[in-house]
Enzyme design. Structure first.
Site, PDB file in Angstrom:
ATOM      1  N   ASP A  44       0.818  -1.216   0.000  1.00 12.43           N
ATOM      2  CA  ASP A  44       0.000   0.000   0.000  1.00 12.43           C
ATOM      3  C   ASP A  44       0.848   1.261   0.000  1.00 12.43           C
ATOM      4  O   ASP A  44       2.065   1.208   0.173  1.00 12.43           O
ATOM      5  CB  ASP A  44      -0.979  -0.007   1.196  1.00 12.43           C
TER       6      ASP A  44
ATOM      7  N   HIS B  25      -7.089  -5.109  10.473  1.00 11.06           N
ATOM      8  CA  HIS B  25      -6.898  -4.857   9.040  1.00 11.06           C
ATOM      9  C   HIS B  25      -5.616  -5.517   8.515  1.00 11.06           C
ATOM     10  O   HIS B  25      -4.669  -5.761   9.268  1.00 11.06           O
ATOM     11  CB  HIS B  25      -6.942  -3.359   8.711  1.00 11.06           C
TER      12      HIS B  25
ATOM     13  N   GLU C 101      -9.670  -2.238   5.677  1.00 13.19           N
ATOM     14  CA  GLU C 101     -10.250  -2.009   6.997  1.00 13.19           C
ATOM     15  C   GLU C 101     -11.457  -2.927   7.205  1.00 13.19           C
ATOM     16  O   GLU C 101     -11.950  -3.525   6.246  1.00 13.19           O
ATOM     17  CB  GLU C 101     -10.685  -0.532   7.113  1.00 13.19           C
TER      18      GLU C 101
HETATM   19  P1  PGA Z   1       2.355  -1.416  12.576  1.00 16.10           P
HETATM   20  O1  PGA Z   1       1.167  -1.477  11.533  1.00 16.10           O
HETATM   21  O2  PGA Z   1       3.371  -2.429  12.130  1.00 16.10           O
HETATM   22  O3  PGA Z   1       2.897  -0.015  12.490  1.00 16.10           O
HETATM   23  O4  PGA Z   1       1.786  -1.748  13.915  1.00 16.10           O
HETATM   24  C1  PGA Z   1       0.701  -2.724  11.115  1.00 16.10           C
HETATM   25  C2  PGA Z   1      -0.512  -2.545  10.236  1.00 16.10           C
HETATM   26  O5  PGA Z   1      -1.257  -1.558  10.412  1.00 16.10           O
HETATM   27  O6  PGA Z   1      -0.737  -3.401   9.379  1.00 16.10           O
END
Ligand code: PGA
Length: 248
Positions: free
Chosen positions: A69, A140, A145
């Site tokens: 993404d 997610h 989401e």
């Molecule tokens: P993070 O995010 O590694 O910063 O906790 C993971 C995600 O949102 O997939």
């Protein structure tokens, strides 16, 4: 196939275990197509891959990568853009060819076309061999989401309030967090031949437990991984603390 679960004692062990799995896959197939993730979680894994490149000669010269993404509206020079993140945390420290790295273009003036081309590039490359994932505190995967359809493909999505809050720590203020992103879809992710999800910290414990032990539901996007034939979760003890069946 049930999801394989490995519980590491801490973040460092989780990172090393994931890096070893990725390194072994690169050695097995030097021209592997990797799906890569950003966020706080994979940083340690990337550090270990860089160490393996520098000290053990792990060779990225034929590796091709696709990132999950990118924020809409951030240029690649913005420190919080995922292109910048990948360059800084992995790409420029190993011998991957920059032209073999793909991160969706968050500044595209034709996002629909960009999404379509991203999907086509994955197909042309032969599909993703190994997809690395993080998980949001709301379950997610990528920016899919809760409520995202299981048949979704790469598209422009809106970030949930929870994700905006979670990601505000990387920005000067919550107002600077982009509200939209280009994200691989759930179906895109599920087409990867192998998936490895990393999670660390108590904040992920609920999402991890629901994804592994709860019903498969669009309300917990990562629960769809129960349907994948070759998926592994590499957790630390804190993120595994709400599991009822203790796996190792
Ligand atoms: P993070 O995010 O590694 O910063 O906790 C993971 C995600 O949102 O997939």
């Amino acid at each position: 196939m049930p999801i394989k679960v490995f519980v590491a004692k801490d973040y460092d062990e989780m990172s090393k275990r994931a890096a070893k799995l990725i390194a072994d896959s690169i050695k097995n197939k030097p021209n592997i197509i990797l799906g890569l993730a950003t966020g706080g979680t994979p940083v340690g894994c990337y550090k270990e891959l860089i160490r393996m490149h520098k000290e053990e000669g792990l060779d990225f010269s034929k590796v091709v990568s696709f990132n999950l993404d990118e924020y809409v509206g951030l240029p690649s020079t913005h420190p919080q853009s995922y292109r910048y993140f990948m360059d800084e945390n992995l790409f420029r420290h190993v011998n991957i060819k920059m032209e073999n790295t793909h991160v969706p273009d968050g500044l595209s003036d034709n996002p629909e076309k960009t999404c379509k081309e991203f999907e086509e590039a994955i197909k042309r490359a032969g599909g993703i061999d190994l997809q690395l994932l993080g998980i949001g505190s709301n379950g997610h995967i990528a920016f899919n989401e809760p409520g995202s359809p299981f048949n979704s493909r790469t598209r422009v999505v809106s970030l949930s309030e929870q994700t905006i809050k979670d990601n505000a720590r990387f920005f000067k203020s919550i107002d600077e967090v982009p509200r939209q992103a280009i994200s691989m879809g759930i179906e895109t992710i599920m087409e990867a031949r192998e998936i490895v999800l990393l999670a660390s910290g108590e904040g992920k414990a609920d999402a991890v437990a629901k994804s592994l032990e709860g019903p498969i539901t669009t309300e917990v996007p990562a629960s769809v991984l129960q349907k994948h034939p070759n998926c592994t979760f590499i957790l630390d003890e804190a993120s595994a603390s709400k599991l009822t069946r203790k796996a190792r």
